[in-house]
Scaffold this active site. Structure first.
Site, PDB file in Angstrom:
ATOM      1  N   ARG A   3      19.837  -6.195  48.940  1.00 33.88           N
ATOM      2  CA  ARG A   3      19.082  -6.262  47.681  1.00 33.88           C
ATOM      3  C   ARG A   3      19.775  -7.096  46.619  1.00 33.88           C
ATOM      4  NH1 ARG A   3      19.207  -0.329  46.009  1.00 33.88           N
ATOM      5  NH2 ARG A   3      21.341  -0.713  46.753  1.00 33.88           N
ATOM      6  N   GLN A  60      30.800  -5.755  17.974  1.00 31.96           N
ATOM      7  CA  GLN A  60      29.903  -6.904  18.037  1.00 31.96           C
ATOM      8  C   GLN A  60      29.963  -7.527  19.418  1.00 31.96           C
ATOM      9  OE1 GLN A  60      30.077  -9.638  14.687  1.00 31.96           O
ATOM     10  NE2 GLN A  60      29.555 -11.393  15.960  1.00 31.96           N
ATOM     11  N   ARG A  78      36.491 -24.436  23.930  1.00 31.73           N
ATOM     12  CA  ARG A  78      36.291 -23.675  22.690  1.00 31.73           C
ATOM     13  C   ARG A  78      37.578 -22.927  22.364  1.00 31.73           C
ATOM     14  NH1 ARG A  78      30.668 -23.118  21.443  1.00 31.73           N
ATOM     15  NH2 ARG A  78      29.299 -23.771  23.161  1.00 31.73           N
ATOM     16  N   HIS A 105      41.049 -19.742  18.924  1.00 28.40           N
ATOM     17  CA  HIS A 105      40.591 -18.997  17.772  1.00 28.40           C
ATOM     18  C   HIS A 105      41.355 -17.682  17.637  1.00 28.40           C
ATOM     19  CE1 HIS A 105      36.533 -21.224  18.485  1.00 28.40           C
ATOM     20  NE2 HIS A 105      37.409 -21.981  17.834  1.00 28.40           N
ATOM     21  N   LYS A 112      39.236  -8.649  21.940  1.00 30.07           N
ATOM     22  CA  LYS A 112      38.072  -9.201  22.637  1.00 30.07           C
ATOM     23  C   LYS A 112      38.084  -8.805  24.107  1.00 30.07           C
ATOM     24  CE  LYS A 112      37.665 -13.287  19.651  1.00 30.07           C
ATOM     25  NZ  LYS A 112      37.735 -14.770  19.574  1.00 30.07           N
ATOM     26  N   HIS A 147      42.496 -17.000  21.446  1.00 33.80           N
ATOM     27  CA  HIS A 147      41.617 -17.091  22.610  1.00 33.80           C
ATOM     28  C   HIS A 147      40.957 -18.460  22.664  1.00 33.80           C
ATOM     29  CE1 HIS A 147      37.703 -16.463  24.766  1.00 33.80           C
ATOM     30  NE2 HIS A 147      38.572 -16.051  25.658  1.00 33.80           N
ATOM     31  N   TYR A 149      31.148 -11.938  25.334  1.00 36.11           N
ATOM     32  CA  TYR A 149      32.357 -11.241  24.927  1.00 36.11           C
ATOM     33  C   TYR A 149      32.066 -10.247  23.810  1.00 36.11           C
ATOM     34  CZ  TYR A 149      32.615 -15.059  21.428  1.00 36.11           C
ATOM     35  OH  TYR A 149      32.342 -15.970  20.440  1.00 36.11           O
ATOM     36  N   GLU A 156      38.530 -15.819   9.959  1.00 36.57           N
ATOM     37  CA  GLU A 156      38.585 -16.495  11.253  1.00 36.57           C
ATOM     38  C   GLU A 156      39.313 -17.826  11.125  1.00 36.57           C
ATOM     39  OE1 GLU A 156      37.300 -15.155  14.053  1.00 36.57           O
ATOM     40  OE2 GLU A 156      36.596 -13.380  12.964  1.00 36.57           O
ATOM     41  N   ARG A 211      34.888 -28.307  14.253  1.00 33.65           N
ATOM     42  CA  ARG A 211      35.875 -27.348  13.721  1.00 33.65           C
ATOM     43  C   ARG A 211      37.176 -27.399  14.503  1.00 33.65           C
ATOM     44  NH1 ARG A 211      35.811 -20.875  14.821  1.00 33.65           N
ATOM     45  NH2 ARG A 211      37.651 -20.331  13.587  1.00 33.65           N
ATOM     46  N   ASP A 212      37.099 -27.398  15.826  1.00 38.41           N
ATOM     47  CA  ASP A 212      38.311 -27.387  16.636  1.00 38.41           C
ATOM     48  C   ASP A 212      39.044 -28.728  16.577  1.00 38.41           C
ATOM     49  OD1 ASP A 212      37.885 -24.746  17.310  1.00 38.41           O
ATOM     50  OD2 ASP A 212      36.850 -25.211  19.175  1.00 38.41           O
TER      51      ASP A 212
END
Length: 206
Positions: A23, A47, A59, A62, A72, A119, A132, A143, A167-168
């Protein structure tokens, strides 16, 4: 479910047991009781986020102000990523070091990282979908980012030309953030005692 600590204190790899038949398959992708037992404190999340990325997208790195910090729990529900934990805690024995773990939709592994750790991840497939959970809600003023291509970190990204957000690309290097006092303190991270998670107060007994 097997939960093993990574080389960076405050980070764990979670390997679920999968049950498969004609299945399809079933697994427990998160057990708060098992995770809390492994990290030796209650773990809760406030969240949930989901992102999709094309192959080659990077990404991060951060991190959030600590306290309150942000733990996280990261998994890849579609495709494949290389997930990276970076120790940004001033005073940590592994400050400036990183560790990478492959997360995909086959093994269904996850990574838990405590407050104070940075991360990042690299998408290794198109439409890589990352889900996440975060121990605190998003507050943009708390942040921050460290440039993922910073030579000081020397993260061995598995793509020739990483695709970064604006941003990065504009993020400072580790030494610049350190010089202006913007990084979490290792002692502070280890003393976090709220019910949202954090770094254990010391090594496991025995």
């Amino acid at each position: 479910m097997k939960i093993r600590p990574l080389a960076i204190d405050g980070a764990w790899e979670v390997c679920p047991q999968q049950h498969q038949d004609a299945r399809g398959s079933f697994l427990e992708w998160l057990r708060l009781d098992h995770l809390g037992e492994a990290v030796r404190r209650p773990v809760q999340f406030r969240q949930g986020n989901l992102s999709t990325s094309a192959a080659g997208v990077v990404r991060g790195v951060h991190f959030a102000d600590t306290p309150p910090g942000q733990a996280k729990y990261v998994c890849c529900v579609r495709g494949r990523i290389w997930d990276v934990v970076v120790d940004l805690r001033v005073g940590s024995p592994t400050f400036g070091r990183w560790e990478g773990v492959t997360l995909d939709d086959t093994d269904r592994r996850a990574v838990y990282l405590a407050e104070g750790l940075g991360h990042a991840f690299c998408a290794l497939s198109d439409d890589a979908t990352v889900m996440y959970l975060c121990s605190t809600t998003y507050h943009p003023d708390r942040e921050h980012a460290v440039h993922p291509l910073d030579p000081r970190l020397a993260i061995a990204w598995p793509v020739a030309t990483p695709v970064l957000s604006a941003r990065d690309r504009a993020a400072p290097g580790l030494d610049e953030v350190l010089a202006r006092g913007g990084l979490p303190e290792y002692v502070t991270c280890r003393r976090l005692g709220d019910p949202l998670g954090g770094v254990p107060a010391g090594p496991p007994p025995g």
